[in-house]
Design a protein around this motif. Structure first.
Motif, short mmCIF file in Angstrom:
data_model
loop_
_atom_site.label_atom_id
_atom_site.label_comp_id
_atom_site.label_asym_id
_atom_site.label_seq_id
_atom_site.Cartn_x
_atom_site.Cartn_y
_atom_site.Cartn_z
N GLN A 44 44.29 36.19 42.81
CA GLN A 44 43.94 37.61 43.35
C GLN A 44 42.44 37.77 42.61
O GLN A 44 41.78 39.05 43.10
CB GLN A 44 45.04 38.75 43.30
CG GLN A 44 46.19 38.55 44.04
CD GLN A 44 47.06 39.57 43.83
OE1 GLN A 44 47.37 39.80 42.55
NE2 GLN A 44 47.56 40.23 44.81
N GLY A 46 38.96 38.42 41.86
CA GLY A 46 37.74 38.41 42.43
C GLY A 46 38.02 38.64 44.02
O GLY A 46 36.85 38.67 44.53
N VAL A 47 39.13 38.57 44.41
CA VAL A 47 39.36 38.65 45.71
C VAL A 47 39.49 39.98 46.34
O VAL A 47 40.06 40.74 45.71
CB VAL A 47 40.69 37.60 46.03
CG1 VAL A 47 41.27 37.83 47.38
CG2 VAL A 47 40.09 36.23 46.01
N ARG A 49 40.60 43.34 48.49
CA ARG A 49 41.95 44.11 48.44
C ARG A 49 42.66 43.53 49.63
O ARG A 49 43.90 43.31 49.39
CB ARG A 49 41.69 45.42 48.69
CG ARG A 49 42.92 46.35 48.63
CD ARG A 49 42.73 47.94 48.64
NE ARG A 49 41.45 48.39 47.70
CZ ARG A 49 40.89 49.73 48.09
NH1 ARG A 49 41.30 50.31 49.01
NH2 ARG A 49 39.91 49.83 47.25
N SER A 116 35.15 45.49 43.70
CA SER A 116 36.05 46.74 43.71
C SER A 116 35.27 48.06 44.37
O SER A 116 34.18 47.99 44.30
CB SER A 116 36.58 46.84 42.36
OG SER A 116 37.27 48.03 42.41
N LYS A 117 36.03 48.64 45.18
CA LYS A 117 35.44 49.70 45.73
C LYS A 117 35.57 50.85 44.58
O LYS A 117 35.18 52.14 45.21
CB LYS A 117 36.32 50.23 47.14
CG LYS A 117 35.78 49.26 48.44
CD LYS A 117 36.53 49.76 49.35
CE LYS A 117 35.85 48.76 50.53
NZ LYS A 117 36.64 48.47 51.55
N ASN A 118 36.42 50.72 43.57
CA ASN A 118 36.75 51.53 42.71
C ASN A 118 35.72 51.43 41.34
O ASN A 118 36.01 52.08 40.39
CB ASN A 118 38.19 51.53 42.18
CG ASN A 118 39.28 51.84 43.05
OD1 ASN A 118 39.08 53.10 43.50
ND2 ASN A 118 40.01 50.81 43.62
C1 G6P Z 1 38.11 42.79 42.06
C2 G6P Z 1 39.29 42.52 41.61
C3 G6P Z 1 40.14 42.06 42.71
C4 G6P Z 1 40.32 43.22 43.66
C5 G6P Z 1 38.98 43.58 43.97
C6 G6P Z 1 39.06 44.71 45.05
O1 G6P Z 1 37.26 41.87 42.33
O2 G6P Z 1 39.21 41.11 40.65
O3 G6P Z 1 41.50 41.83 42.07
O4 G6P Z 1 41.19 43.03 44.80
O5 G6P Z 1 38.35 43.87 43.17
O6 G6P Z 1 39.48 45.89 44.20
P1 G6P Z 1 39.72 47.48 44.75
O7 G6P Z 1 39.55 48.34 43.53
O8 G6P Z 1 38.54 47.85 45.67
O9 G6P Z 1 40.86 47.19 45.51
#
Ligand code: G6P
Ligand code: MG
Length: 214
Positions: A44, A46-47, A49, A116-118
């Protein structure tokens, strides 16, 4: 010559990779998938959501509609966001802040390139925003790693050609994305030895010779 360094966020600058794992595990257990473990979580990294959700669901037998999947991903994100509330500068990974400071001193530009959107919220909480020149994150892109989009957007925001950039990554998808974008790579984190980066180090504090990399 490297004129910009683009850092992945989760698992490279900050220990939120563990929080992602805990949130996915909680969701998996609620769905009756009790054997979701760290090995699954490695995939998971880098992949996106939604792609991460598929890695959970393939461990079970039940089929879900797209709408149900969206609700499940949102549920995981709620768990994850709750855990972010206690995130602080103490969660910055070893050597990350020092690396950013060193690059700024050398006149090398810095950016985040994260799916990540966070990302903006996390960077505020860990107080690294002032050390970064640009942010490229899940809110800027439509294609996820191993597509190079997030890193190409970062390079463009920095005003640099991809070949003048180094990407720091902890995931297989991320190293592949950087390579697809024509960038050099430094692999870090627990999988660093198996990612095939141009350079590798257990974490940013154990990089032996930045001169060789830059
Ligand atoms: C990063 C993490 C992933 C995650 C992705 C989306 O790449 O390594 O594990 O799924 O961000 O993150 P989010 O915070 O938008 O769910
Ligand atoms: Mg990562």
């Amino acid at each position: 010559m490297i004129r910009g360094v683009i850092f992945d966020l989760d698992g490279v600058l900050v220990s939120t990779d563990e929080l992602h794992y805990q949130a996915w595990k909680r969701l998996a257990n609620e769905l009756g998938i009790m054997d979701f473990g760290r090995k699954d979580n490695e995939r998971q990294r880098g992949v996106s959501r939604m792609a991460s959700l598929e890695i959970v669901l393939e461990k079970g037998t039940k089929k879900y509609t797209d709408e149900e999947k969206r609700a499940l991903a949102e549920k995981k994100n709620d768990y994850y966001k709750k855990s972010l509330q206690s995130l602080s500068p103490e969660d910055v990974l070893p050597g990350a802040k020092e690396a950013l400071e060193m690059l700024r001193e050398r006149g090398v530009l810095t950016a985040v390139g994260s799916a990540s959107k966070n990302a903006p919220e996390i960077l505020e909480r860990i107080e690294l925003m002032p050390l970064l020149d640009k942010i490229s994150c899940g809110l800027d892109i439509t294609r996820s790693k191993p597509d190079p989009e997030v890193f190409l957007v970062a390079a463009e925001k920095l005003g640099l050609a991809p070949e003048d950039c180094l990407v720091v990554e902890d995931s297989a998808a991320g190293i592949q994305a950087a390579r697809n974008g024509g960038m050099k790579t430094l692999a870090v984190g627990p999988l660093s030895g198996q990612l095939g980066g141009d350079f590798e180090a257990r974490n940013l504090s154990s990089v032996e010779n930045w001169d060789e990399i830059l």
